[in-house]
Motif scaffolding. Structure first.
Motif, short mmCIF file in Angstrom:
data_model
loop_
_atom_site.label_atom_id
_atom_site.label_comp_id
_atom_site.label_asym_id
_atom_site.label_seq_id
_atom_site.Cartn_x
_atom_site.Cartn_y
_atom_site.Cartn_z
N GLY A 69 12.39 -1.23 -35.32
CA GLY A 69 12.67 -2.67 -35.37
C GLY A 69 13.41 -3.06 -36.64
N ALA A 70 13.13 -2.36 -37.71
CA ALA A 70 13.79 -2.66 -38.98
C ALA A 70 15.25 -2.24 -38.98
CB ALA A 70 13.04 -1.99 -40.12
N ASN A 71 15.63 -1.33 -38.08
CA ASN A 71 17.03 -0.92 -38.03
C ASN A 71 17.95 -2.09 -37.71
OD1 ASN A 71 16.90 1.75 -38.79
ND2 ASN A 71 16.42 2.43 -36.73
N ALA A 72 17.45 -3.05 -36.93
CA ALA A 72 18.26 -4.25 -36.65
C ALA A 72 18.49 -5.03 -37.94
CB ALA A 72 17.56 -5.12 -35.61
N ILE A 73 17.47 -5.12 -38.77
CA ILE A 73 17.62 -5.83 -40.05
C ILE A 73 18.60 -5.08 -40.95
CG2 ILE A 73 16.40 -6.55 -42.14
CD1 ILE A 73 13.91 -6.89 -40.35
N HIS A 74 18.50 -3.75 -40.96
CA HIS A 74 19.42 -2.96 -41.78
C HIS A 74 20.85 -3.11 -41.29
CE1 HIS A 74 16.05 -1.28 -43.84
NE2 HIS A 74 15.59 -0.67 -42.78
N GLY A 75 21.01 -3.26 -39.98
CA GLY A 75 22.35 -3.49 -39.43
C GLY A 75 22.93 -4.80 -39.92
N VAL A 76 22.10 -5.83 -40.01
CA VAL A 76 22.55 -7.13 -40.52
C VAL A 76 22.93 -7.00 -41.99
CG1 VAL A 76 21.80 -9.49 -41.01
CG2 VAL A 76 21.25 -8.44 -38.82
N ALA A 121 29.63 0.45 -52.71
CA ALA A 121 28.33 1.10 -52.92
C ALA A 121 27.27 0.48 -52.00
CB ALA A 121 27.91 0.98 -54.38
N ALA A 122 27.31 -0.84 -51.84
CA ALA A 122 26.36 -1.52 -50.96
C ALA A 122 26.58 -1.10 -49.51
CB ALA A 122 26.49 -3.04 -51.11
N VAL A 123 27.83 -1.00 -49.09
CA VAL A 123 28.13 -0.56 -47.71
C VAL A 123 27.63 0.87 -47.51
CG1 VAL A 123 29.99 0.01 -46.12
CG2 VAL A 123 30.06 -2.14 -47.37
N PHE A 124 27.89 1.74 -48.47
CA PHE A 124 27.45 3.13 -48.36
C PHE A 124 25.93 3.22 -48.26
CE2 PHE A 124 25.94 7.00 -50.46
CZ PHE A 124 26.44 7.95 -49.58
N LEU A 125 25.23 2.53 -49.17
CA LEU A 125 23.77 2.60 -49.17
C LEU A 125 23.17 1.98 -47.91
CD1 LEU A 125 23.07 1.82 -52.92
CD2 LEU A 125 22.89 4.02 -51.75
N ALA A 126 23.75 0.89 -47.43
CA ALA A 126 23.27 0.28 -46.19
C ALA A 126 23.49 1.21 -45.00
CB ALA A 126 23.95 -1.07 -45.96
N VAL A 143 21.32 4.91 -40.82
CA VAL A 143 21.30 6.25 -40.22
C VAL A 143 19.95 6.92 -40.47
CG1 VAL A 143 22.33 8.56 -40.34
CG2 VAL A 143 23.79 6.54 -40.34
N GLY A 144 19.43 6.80 -41.67
CA GLY A 144 18.12 7.37 -41.97
C GLY A 144 17.02 6.75 -41.14
N GLY A 145 17.11 5.46 -40.89
CA GLY A 145 16.12 4.80 -40.04
C GLY A 145 16.13 5.34 -38.62
N PHE A 146 17.34 5.57 -38.09
CA PHE A 146 17.43 6.12 -36.75
C PHE A 146 16.92 7.56 -36.69
CE2 PHE A 146 20.52 2.66 -35.83
CZ PHE A 146 19.84 2.14 -34.73
N VAL A 147 17.17 8.33 -37.73
CA VAL A 147 16.70 9.72 -37.77
C VAL A 147 15.17 9.75 -37.81
CG1 VAL A 147 16.62 11.82 -39.19
CG2 VAL A 147 18.79 10.66 -38.78
N VAL A 148 14.57 8.91 -38.65
CA VAL A 148 13.11 8.86 -38.74
C VAL A 148 12.51 8.40 -37.42
CG1 VAL A 148 11.19 7.66 -39.84
CG2 VAL A 148 13.02 8.59 -41.23
N THR A 149 13.12 7.39 -36.80
CA THR A 149 12.62 6.90 -35.53
C THR A 149 12.71 7.97 -34.46
OG1 THR A 149 13.27 4.65 -36.10
CG2 THR A 149 12.90 5.11 -33.78
N ASP A 150 13.82 8.71 -34.43
CA ASP A 150 13.99 9.77 -33.45
C ASP A 150 12.93 10.86 -33.64
OD1 ASP A 150 15.44 11.06 -31.28
OD2 ASP A 150 16.08 12.52 -32.80
#
Length: 107
Positions: free
Chosen positions: A33-40, A63-68, A73-80
Protein backbone atom coordinates in the motif's frame (compact mmCIF):
# COMPACT_ATOMS: atom_id res chain seq x y z
CA UNK A 1 14.74 28.28 -3.70
CA UNK A 2 12.83 28.93 -0.46
CA UNK A 3 9.73 27.25 -1.92
CA UNK A 4 11.69 24.12 -2.79
CA UNK A 5 13.35 24.03 0.62
CA UNK A 6 9.97 24.43 2.32
CA UNK A 7 8.50 21.54 0.32
CA UNK A 8 11.51 19.39 1.16
CA UNK A 9 11.31 20.11 4.90
CA UNK A 10 7.56 19.44 4.96
CA UNK A 11 8.05 16.18 3.05
CA UNK A 12 10.69 15.07 5.57
CA UNK A 13 8.37 15.75 8.51
CA UNK A 14 5.37 14.04 6.90
CA UNK A 15 7.47 11.04 5.86
CA UNK A 16 8.94 10.67 9.33
CA UNK A 17 5.52 10.83 10.98
CA UNK A 18 3.99 8.30 8.60
CA UNK A 19 6.82 5.77 8.91
CA UNK A 20 7.33 6.13 12.65
CA UNK A 21 3.69 5.31 13.42
CA UNK A 22 3.88 1.87 11.76
CA UNK A 23 4.81 -1.02 14.03
CA UNK A 24 7.59 -3.34 12.98
CA UNK A 25 5.25 -6.30 12.58
CA UNK A 26 3.00 -4.44 10.16
CA UNK A 27 5.73 -2.79 8.11
CA UNK A 28 6.13 -5.47 5.43
CA UNK A 29 2.39 -6.09 4.79
CA UNK A 30 1.80 -2.36 4.48
CA UNK A 31 4.64 -2.02 1.97
CA UNK A 32 2.39 -2.79 -0.99
CA UNK A 33 0.00 0.00 0.00
CA UNK A 34 2.88 2.35 0.69
CA UNK A 35 4.17 1.88 -2.86
CA UNK A 36 1.35 4.14 -4.04
CA UNK A 37 2.59 6.84 -1.67
CA UNK A 38 6.16 6.35 -2.90
CA UNK A 39 4.90 6.71 -6.46
CA UNK A 40 3.37 10.08 -5.56
CA UNK A 41 6.66 11.13 -4.00
CA UNK A 42 8.47 10.15 -7.19
CA UNK A 43 6.07 12.22 -9.31
CA UNK A 44 6.53 15.17 -6.93
CA UNK A 45 10.31 14.88 -7.17
CA UNK A 46 10.09 14.87 -10.97
CA UNK A 47 7.82 17.94 -10.97
CA UNK A 48 10.05 19.86 -8.58
CA UNK A 49 13.16 18.95 -10.59
CA UNK A 50 11.41 20.16 -13.73
CA UNK A 51 11.03 23.63 -12.17
CA UNK A 52 14.66 23.80 -11.09
CA UNK A 53 16.78 26.58 -12.57
CA UNK A 54 20.18 26.31 -10.89
CA UNK A 55 22.72 23.49 -10.89
CA UNK A 56 22.31 22.84 -7.14
CA UNK A 57 18.52 22.57 -7.49
CA UNK A 58 18.86 20.19 -10.43
CA UNK A 59 21.41 18.07 -8.55
CA UNK A 60 19.22 17.81 -5.46
CA UNK A 61 16.18 17.09 -7.63
CA UNK A 62 17.96 14.32 -9.50
CA UNK A 63 19.09 12.83 -6.19
CA UNK A 64 15.47 12.95 -4.97
CA UNK A 65 14.23 11.25 -8.15
CA UNK A 66 16.91 8.56 -7.84
CA UNK A 67 16.18 7.87 -4.17
CA UNK A 68 12.42 7.83 -4.74
CA UNK A 69 12.87 5.38 -7.61
CA UNK A 70 15.03 3.11 -5.45
CA UNK A 71 12.34 3.30 -2.76
CA UNK A 72 9.54 2.31 -5.17
CA UNK A 73 11.50 -0.56 -6.71
CA UNK A 74 12.65 -1.78 -3.30
CA UNK A 75 9.08 -1.70 -2.03
CA UNK A 76 7.92 -3.88 -4.90
CA UNK A 77 10.80 -6.32 -4.35
CA UNK A 78 10.00 -6.65 -0.64
CA UNK A 79 6.29 -7.08 -1.38
CA UNK A 80 7.03 -9.75 -3.98
CA UNK A 81 9.22 -11.67 -1.54
CA UNK A 82 6.54 -11.40 1.14
CA UNK A 83 3.88 -12.76 -1.21
CA UNK A 84 6.17 -15.64 -2.21
CA UNK A 85 6.28 -16.70 1.46
CA UNK A 86 2.50 -17.16 1.51
CA UNK A 87 2.29 -19.30 -1.62
CA UNK A 88 1.80 -22.98 -0.86
CA UNK A 89 4.26 -25.54 -2.10
CA UNK A 90 3.03 -27.91 -4.79
CA UNK A 91 2.45 -31.44 -3.51
CA UNK A 92 5.05 -33.95 -4.56
CA UNK A 93 4.03 -36.34 -7.31
CA UNK A 94 3.71 -40.02 -6.47
CA UNK A 95 6.46 -42.05 -8.08
CA UNK A 96 6.28 -45.84 -8.46
CA UNK A 97 9.33 -47.56 -7.15
CA UNK A 98 10.59 -50.15 -9.59
CA UNK A 99 12.20 -52.24 -6.88
CA UNK A 100 9.15 -52.98 -4.72
CA UNK A 101 6.19 -51.85 -6.92
CA UNK A 102 4.50 -49.48 -4.45
CA UNK A 103 4.09 -45.71 -4.69
CA UNK A 104 6.43 -43.34 -2.91
CA UNK A 105 6.26 -39.58 -2.67
CA UNK A 106 9.12 -37.85 -4.45
CA UNK A 107 10.71 -35.31 -2.16
Amino acid sequence: MIDLLTIFVLAVFVGFEVVSKVSTILHTPLMSGANAIHGVILVGAILITGRAEHALEISLGLAAVFLATVNVVGGFVVTDRMLEMFKGHKPAKAVKSEANGHEETGR
